[in-house]
Design an enzyme around this catalytic site. Structure first.
Site, PDB file in Angstrom:
ATOM      1  N   ARG A  57       0.273   1.946   8.839  1.00  0.00           N
ATOM      2  CA  ARG A  57       1.731   1.851   8.679  1.00  0.00           C
ATOM      3  C   ARG A  57       2.209   2.021   7.244  1.00  0.00           C
ATOM      4  O   ARG A  57       3.152   2.768   6.973  1.00  0.00           O
ATOM      5  CB  ARG A  57       2.249   0.481   9.156  1.00  0.00           C
ATOM      6  N   THR A  58       1.578   1.287   6.336  1.00  0.00           N
ATOM      7  CA  THR A  58       2.143   1.243   4.980  1.00  0.00           C
ATOM      8  C   THR A  58       2.065   2.623   4.330  1.00  0.00           C
ATOM      9  O   THR A  58       3.062   3.139   3.813  1.00  0.00           O
ATOM     10  CB  THR A  58       1.416   0.177   4.136  1.00  0.00           C
ATOM     11  N   LYS A  86     -18.081   7.604  -9.374  1.00  0.00           N
ATOM     12  CA  LYS A  86     -18.975   7.866 -10.531  1.00  0.00           C
ATOM     13  C   LYS A  86     -18.851   6.760 -11.572  1.00  0.00           C
ATOM     14  O   LYS A  86     -19.355   6.895 -12.678  1.00  0.00           O
ATOM     15  CB  LYS A  86     -18.595   9.201 -11.179  1.00  0.00           C
ATOM     16  N   ARG A 107      -2.598   0.134  -2.810  1.00  0.00           N
ATOM     17  CA  ARG A 107      -3.203  -0.920  -1.971  1.00  0.00           C
ATOM     18  C   ARG A 107      -4.641  -1.081  -2.431  1.00  0.00           C
ATOM     19  O   ARG A 107      -5.345  -0.094  -2.650  1.00  0.00           O
ATOM     20  CB  ARG A 107      -3.166  -0.558  -0.500  1.00  0.00           C
ATOM     21  N   HIS A 135       2.359  -8.714  -0.405  1.00  0.00           N
ATOM     22  CA  HIS A 135       2.691  -7.442   0.265  1.00  0.00           C
ATOM     23  C   HIS A 135       4.226  -7.367   0.281  1.00  0.00           C
ATOM     24  O   HIS A 135       4.863  -7.500   1.319  1.00  0.00           O
ATOM     25  CB  HIS A 135       2.108  -7.444   1.677  1.00  0.00           C
TER      26      HIS A 135
HETATM   27  N1   CP Z   1       1.529  -3.862   8.049  1.00  0.00           N
HETATM   28  C1   CP Z   1       0.559  -3.202   7.393  1.00  0.00           C
HETATM   29  O1   CP Z   1       0.341  -3.430   6.194  1.00  0.00           O
HETATM   30  O2   CP Z   1      -0.125  -2.300   8.154  1.00  0.00           O
HETATM   31  P1   CP Z   1      -1.238  -1.295   7.621  1.00  0.00           P
HETATM   32  O3   CP Z   1      -2.404  -2.151   7.160  1.00  0.00           O
HETATM   33  O4   CP Z   1      -1.572  -0.399   8.761  1.00  0.00           O
HETATM   34  O5   CP Z   1      -0.662  -0.559   6.440  1.00  0.00           O
END
Ligand code: CP
Length: 312
Positions: A57-58, A86, A107, A135
Site C-alpha cells: 500500500r504505502t 557492496k 521505509r 508511520h
Molecule cells: N499500511 C501499510 O503500511 O501497508 P504496506 O506495508 O503494504 O505498505
C-alpha cells in the site's frame, strides 16, 4: 506554517492546523485519486521511493499519487539490488539519492532510520515506516478515514487493538488522537501492551488513555475499532511470537453489539485478525482507508514540494 521543503519523520512534526490543512486538501484531491480529473501539480518533479522493507500500500499509493499528479518516481524496492549490498551505508545511499530526486520517501526496518535519512538528505524526507517507530503518513490517512466517517476527530472513542508494542501505525496514531481530544482505549494481548515510554508521554500530553482487556466490552464502547496485525517480523524470539499468535480475531458475530456507526479500520495487511465475513458489514472501513492513502499522499507531496510552475 508552510510544509514546503520540510521533512515528515514523526506525526509530531505536524501541528494540529497542519494536519487539518492536509486533510482538507486531500478531500479536494479525491477525484484526482479516482482518475476522474487530472492534474500536473507535480509535473517535472521526481520523488524517490527508498523501500528497504516490503510494502504494498504505502509504496504503490505514493507512486500512484506522484504519477496522477504528473510527476515521476525513482524506486528502490529491493535493497539487495543496490550498492548497499557492496557495503554502502544508508547515509551515503540517501545523500546520493537526494541529488537525483526532489524528495525521498523511505521505509526501513530500523527505528530511527528515517531521522538519519533526513540528516543525510539535501531534500525533504518522508518517513514511510521505520521499524517499530512511526508511520506518520499512515496516521494522516487514518485521520482522513475517521474524519470522513464522523465529520470530526474530537470526542470519539477509539479502540486500538492488537500489537501495540511493535505496531508503528498505532504509535503514530495515538499521538494524533490525543492531540485532537479523542479517547484512546488500549486492547492488547499480554506482552504486546503499548510500551511504558509511550504511555507516559501520551499522559504528559493530556491524552485520555485507558485499557480494556475484554474485547467484547471494547467493541461495545467503540466508535472506531482500529485493528493491527501482530508484527511477526519484529520478534527476536519465535516462542514469544507463538505465545500471542491468533490471540484475537474480529468477526461479524463480535460486531453484533457494536454501535450502528462504528467503523472497523486496519492499516493492512491483515493476517487473520479480521475475518472475511466483516468485509460485507456496514462497519468495514479498511478498504476505503487504503484508497484514501492516495489523496492524502497527493496532498502531502503537493504541500512539501509545492505545485509545479506553469511553462517549466
Ligand atoms: N499500511 C501499510 O503500511 O501497508 P504496506 O506495508 O503494504 O505498505
Amino acid at each position: 506554517m508552510s510544509l514546503h521543503g520540510r521533512d515528515l519523520v514523526s506525526i509530531r512534526d505536524l501541528s494540529r492546523d497542519e494536519v487539518l490543512s492536509v486533510l482538507d486538501s486531500a478531500r479536494k484531491m479525491v477525484p484526482l485519486a479516482e482518475g476522474s480529473r487530472s492534474s500536473d501539480a507535480l509535473r517535472g518533479r521526481i520523488v524517490a521511493m527508498a523501500f528497504f522493507e516490503p510494502s504494498t500500500r504505502t509504496r504503490l499509493s505514493f507512486e500512484s499519487a506522484v504519477q496522477r499528479l504528473g510527476g515521476r518516481c525513482l524506486t528502490i524496492a529491493d535493497a539487495g539490488a543496490t550498492s548497499m549490498r557492496k557495503g554502502e551505508s544508508l547515509y551515503d545511499t540517501i545523500r546520493m539519492l537526494s541529488s537525483y530526486a526532489d524528495a525521498i520517501v523511505i521505509r526501513h526496518p530500523n527505528e530511527g532510520a528515517a531521522r538519519l535519512a533526513a540528516r543525510a538528505s539535501e531534500r525533504p524526507v518522508i518517513n514511510a515506516g521505520d521499524g517499530a517507530g512511526q508511520h506518520p503518513t499512515q496516521t494522516l490517512l487514518d485521520l482522513a478515514t475517521i474524519q470522513e466517517a464522523f465529520g470530526t476527530l474530537t470526542g470519539l472513542k477509539i479502540v486500538l487493538l492488537g500489537d501495540l508494542k511493535y505496531g508503528r501505525t498505532v504509535h503514530s496514531l495515538a499521538y494524533a488522537l490525543a492531540e485532537f481530544g479523542s479517547e484512546v482505549i488500549l486492547t492488547a494481548p499480554p506482552g504486546l501492551r503499548l510500551p511504558e515510554d509511550h504511555r507516559e508521554e501520551l499522559r504528559r500530553l493530556g491524552a485520555r488513555l485507558s485499557e480494556q482487556s475484554d474485547l467484547r466490552k471494547a467493541v461495545r464502547e467503540a466508535d472506531v475499532l482500529y485493528v493491527t496485525r501482530i508484527q511477526k517480523e519484529r520478534f527476536s524470539d519465535e516462542d514469544e511470537y507463538h505465545a500471542v499468535a491468533g490471540s484475537y480475531r474480529v468477526d461479524a458475530a463480535l460486531l453484533e453489539d457494536a454501535k450502528p456507526r462504528m467503523i472497523v479500520m486496519h492499516p493492512l495487511p491483515r493476517a487473520g485478525e479480521i475475518a472475511p465475513d466483516v468485509d460485507g458489514t456496514k462497519h468495514a472501513a479498511y478498504f476505503r482507508q487504503s484508497f484514501l492513502a492516495v489523496p492524502v499522499r497527493m496532498a502531502l507531496l503537493t504541500a512539501i514540494l509545492g505545485a509545479a510552475r506553469r511553462g517549466n
